[in-house]
Write a protein that holds these residues in place. Structure first.
Motif, PDB file in Angstrom:
ATOM      1  N   ILE A 173       0.787  -1.283  -0.125  1.00  0.00           N
ATOM      2  CA  ILE A 173       0.188   0.129   0.031  1.00  0.00           C
ATOM      3  C   ILE A 173       0.964   1.282  -0.226  1.00  0.00           C
ATOM      4  N   ASN A 174       0.533   2.293  -0.855  1.00  0.00           N
ATOM      5  CA  ASN A 174       1.198   3.450  -0.901  1.00  0.00           C
ATOM      6  C   ASN A 174       2.656   3.459  -1.418  1.00  0.00           C
ATOM      7  N   LEU A 175       2.800   2.325  -2.121  1.00  0.00           N
ATOM      8  CA  LEU A 175       4.084   2.276  -2.872  1.00  0.00           C
ATOM      9  C   LEU A 175       4.468   3.260  -3.850  1.00  0.00           C
ATOM     10  N   PRO A 176       5.296   4.391  -3.984  1.00  0.00           N
ATOM     11  CA  PRO A 176       5.355   5.315  -5.031  1.00  0.00           C
ATOM     12  C   PRO A 176       6.056   4.695  -6.245  1.00  0.00           C
ATOM     13  N   VAL A 177       5.556   4.815  -7.596  1.00  0.00           N
ATOM     14  CA  VAL A 177       6.266   4.341  -8.392  1.00  0.00           C
ATOM     15  C   VAL A 177       6.684   5.557  -9.674  1.00  0.00           C
ATOM     16  N   HIS A 178       5.927   6.529  -9.313  1.00  0.00           N
ATOM     17  CA  HIS A 178       6.329   7.680 -10.210  1.00  0.00           C
ATOM     18  C   HIS A 178       5.672   8.960  -9.523  1.00  0.00           C
ATOM     19  N   ASN A 179       6.212  10.085  -9.647  1.00  0.00           N
ATOM     20  CA  ASN A 179       5.769  11.342  -8.812  1.00  0.00           C
ATOM     21  C   ASN A 179       4.222  11.585  -9.488  1.00  0.00           C
ATOM     22  N   ARG A 180       4.045  11.409 -10.655  1.00  0.00           N
ATOM     23  CA  ARG A 180       2.687  12.127 -11.245  1.00  0.00           C
ATOM     24  C   ARG A 180       1.892  10.763 -11.653  1.00  0.00           C
ATOM     25  N   LEU A 181       2.232   9.856 -11.816  1.00  0.00           N
ATOM     26  CA  LEU A 181       1.301   8.592 -12.409  1.00  0.00           C
ATOM     27  C   LEU A 181       1.157   7.488 -11.283  1.00  0.00           C
ATOM     28  N   ARG A 182       0.115   7.210 -10.902  1.00  0.00           N
ATOM     29  CA  ARG A 182      -0.212   6.251  -9.969  1.00  0.00           C
ATOM     30  C   ARG A 182      -1.672   5.508 -10.474  1.00  0.00           C
ATOM     31  N   LEU A 183      -1.341   4.207  -9.563  1.00  0.00           N
ATOM     32  CA  LEU A 183      -2.662   3.377  -9.641  1.00  0.00           C
ATOM     33  C   LEU A 183      -3.549   3.209  -8.433  1.00  0.00           C
ATOM     34  N   LEU A 184      -4.631   3.600  -8.479  1.00  0.00           N
ATOM     35  CA  LEU A 184      -5.513   3.666  -7.339  1.00  0.00           C
ATOM     36  C   LEU A 184      -6.548   2.439  -7.569  1.00  0.00           C
ATOM     37  N   LYS A 185      -6.781   1.795  -6.189  1.00  0.00           N
ATOM     38  CA  LYS A 185      -7.649   0.789  -6.083  1.00  0.00           C
ATOM     39  C   LYS A 185      -8.715   1.450  -5.029  1.00  0.00           C
ATOM     40  N   LEU A 186      -9.978   1.643  -5.663  1.00  0.00           N
ATOM     41  CA  LEU A 186     -10.806   2.169  -4.807  1.00  0.00           C
ATOM     42  C   LEU A 186     -11.985   1.417  -4.162  1.00  0.00           C
ATOM     43  N   SER A 187     -12.394   1.578  -3.161  1.00  0.00           N
ATOM     44  CA  SER A 187     -13.579   0.855  -2.554  1.00  0.00           C
ATOM     45  C   SER A 187     -14.620   1.694  -2.134  1.00  0.00           C
ATOM     46  N   ARG A 188     -15.708   1.108  -2.172  1.00  0.00           N
ATOM     47  CA  ARG A 188     -17.006   2.053  -1.911  1.00  0.00           C
ATOM     48  C   ARG A 188     -16.908   2.876  -0.761  1.00  0.00           C
ATOM     49  N   GLY A 189     -17.010   4.126  -0.970  1.00  0.00           N
ATOM     50  CA  GLY A 189     -16.926   5.332   0.292  1.00  0.00           C
ATOM     51  C   GLY A 189     -15.425   5.537   0.548  1.00  0.00           C
ATOM     52  N   ASP A 190     -14.417   4.995  -0.336  1.00  0.00           N
ATOM     53  CA  ASP A 190     -13.357   5.668  -0.090  1.00  0.00           C
ATOM     54  C   ASP A 190     -13.121   7.225  -0.401  1.00  0.00           C
ATOM     55  N   THR A 191     -12.156   7.785   0.309  1.00  0.00           N
ATOM     56  CA  THR A 191     -12.075   9.421  -0.272  1.00  0.00           C
ATOM     57  C   THR A 191     -10.965   9.282  -1.332  1.00  0.00           C
ATOM     58  N   TRP A 192     -11.169   9.943  -2.124  1.00  0.00           N
ATOM     59  CA  TRP A 192      -9.997  10.356  -3.356  1.00  0.00           C
ATOM     60  C   TRP A 192      -8.789  10.886  -2.835  1.00  0.00           C
ATOM     61  N   PRO A 193      -7.393  10.488  -3.111  1.00  0.00           N
ATOM     62  CA  PRO A 193      -6.341  11.134  -2.595  1.00  0.00           C
ATOM     63  C   PRO A 193      -6.441  12.781  -2.963  1.00  0.00           C
ATOM     64  N   GLU A 194      -5.961  13.541  -2.287  1.00  0.00           N
ATOM     65  CA  GLU A 194      -5.957  15.154  -2.359  1.00  0.00           C
ATOM     66  C   GLU A 194      -5.421  15.256  -3.560  1.00  0.00           C
ATOM     67  N   ARG A 195      -5.746  16.280  -4.294  1.00  0.00           N
ATOM     68  CA  ARG A 195      -5.018  16.872  -5.672  1.00  0.00           C
ATOM     69  C   ARG A 195      -4.617  18.242  -5.441  1.00  0.00           C
ATOM     70  N   ARG A 196      -3.352  18.440  -5.611  1.00  0.00           N
ATOM     71  CA  ARG A 196      -2.856  19.742  -5.695  1.00  0.00           C
ATOM     72  C   ARG A 196      -2.429  20.069  -7.176  1.00  0.00           C
ATOM     73  N   LEU A 197      -2.792  19.286  -8.470  1.00  0.00           N
ATOM     74  CA  LEU A 197      -2.642  19.851  -9.607  1.00  0.00           C
ATOM     75  C   LEU A 197      -4.094  19.229 -10.413  1.00  0.00           C
ATOM     76  N   CYS A 198      -4.217  19.612 -11.632  1.00  0.00           N
ATOM     77  CA  CYS A 198      -5.370  19.090 -12.109  1.00  0.00           C
ATOM     78  C   CYS A 198      -5.237  17.550 -12.527  1.00  0.00           C
ATOM     79  N   GLU A 199      -5.993  16.646 -12.318  1.00  0.00           N
ATOM     80  CA  GLU A 199      -5.573  15.178 -12.295  1.00  0.00           C
ATOM     81  C   GLU A 199      -6.651  14.506 -13.380  1.00  0.00           C
ATOM     82  N   LEU A 200      -5.991  13.420 -14.099  1.00  0.00           N
ATOM     83  CA  LEU A 200      -6.592  13.088 -15.235  1.00  0.00           C
ATOM     84  C   LEU A 200      -6.680  11.518 -14.876  1.00  0.00           C
TER      85      LEU A 200
END
Length: 258
Positions: A15-42
């Motif tokens: 969990i929370n293993l960084p692989v790139h400073n801008r590109l990441r893979l998120l596994k979301l479950s119902r009710g999870d809060t999306w990680p905070e965004r400091r830049l526009c996110e695609l």
């Protein structure tokens, strides 16, 4: 307690293993809060339930292969489970609320960027830069479309919105004219003056653009897609698609898979 999960490219349980400073893979479950965004996110949906991935403040659900631009800050919640590939865009202006973005090329490039992290890292940064450029252009195109809708006759704007939402259905100029409280001839003149296209031309373009997306992102046959987007025959679909994109649907799909 709300949690957020970020998976490595190998989809390990770390969990929370960084692989790139801008590109990441998120596994979301119902009710999870999306990680905070400091830049526009695609965000690109990789996996989701059959009824789509629901995100708070996004009016419609996202399905596999679909994209959305996300606003800054936090507070977004996943209303269903799914796996999402997320990319921070360094130069793009963030929308005030989640905004759907239809672009099969960007979807393909994001998948390629993710797979290149370990296989061909030398192409990762150029690929991310190309995605950023393309996303900027799509954002500008979208804003120009919104600006058009706010500056033209509101009756024409209503017709454009209705065509956009119903381009796969059977529509007639007479039906649209009645909606706009105009005669068919008056609607045709005012629509062309406002958009530079005829009503029928705009309608066909939106159908072809929808077909373009389905050819890129689904395995449905060309004939099935022709009927899904509202064409009465595959021959008519092929003719309209070639006029718009200068290639046939079959050749376009072959090239997209290369």
């Amino acid at each position: 307690m709300e949690q957020q999960h970020t998976l490595s490219p190998q989809q390990s349980s770390d969990i929370n293993l960084p692989v790139h400073n801008r590109l990441r893979l998120l596994k979301l479950s119902r009710g999870d809060t999306w990680p905070e965004r400091r830049l526009c996110e695609l965000a690109l949906v990789l996996e989701c339930p059959p009824n789509g991935l629901a995100i708070s403040d996004l009016e419609t659900r996202l399905f596999e292969g679909e994209l959305a631009l996300l606003p800054l800050g936090n507070g977004l919640k996943a209303a269903s489970s799914g796996r999402v590939l997320s990319l921070e865009l360094e130069r793009s202006l963030a929308p005030p609320k989640p905004q759907r973005l239809s672009d099969s090329l960007i979807s393909q490039l994001m998948r390629r960027a993710w797979s290149s992290i370990f296989s061909t890292p030398q192409i990762l940064e150029p690929t991310l830069e190309l995605i950023n450029v393309l996303a900027d252009q799509r954002v500008r195109d979208h804003q120009e479309h919104l600006d058009l809708l706010t500056t033209i006759d509101h009756r024409i704007a209503v017709v454009i919105d209705y065509i956009d939402a119903n381009c796969v259905n059977s529509l007639t100029v007479a039906k649209l004219a009645k909606m706009a409280c105009m005669s068919p001839s008056r609607l045709s003149v005012r629509f062309k003056a406002a958009t530079g296209e005829t009503v029928w031309g705009y309608f066909q373009r939106r159908r072809c653009e929808k077909a373009h997306q389905l050819l890129s992102e689904t395995s449905a046959s060309v004939s099935d897609i022709a009927y899904q987007v509202g064409f009465s025959s595959q021959a008519h679909f092929t003719q309209s698609f070639k006029r718009r994109f200068n290639t046939t649907p079959g050749r376009f799909r072959q090239n997209a898979k290369k």
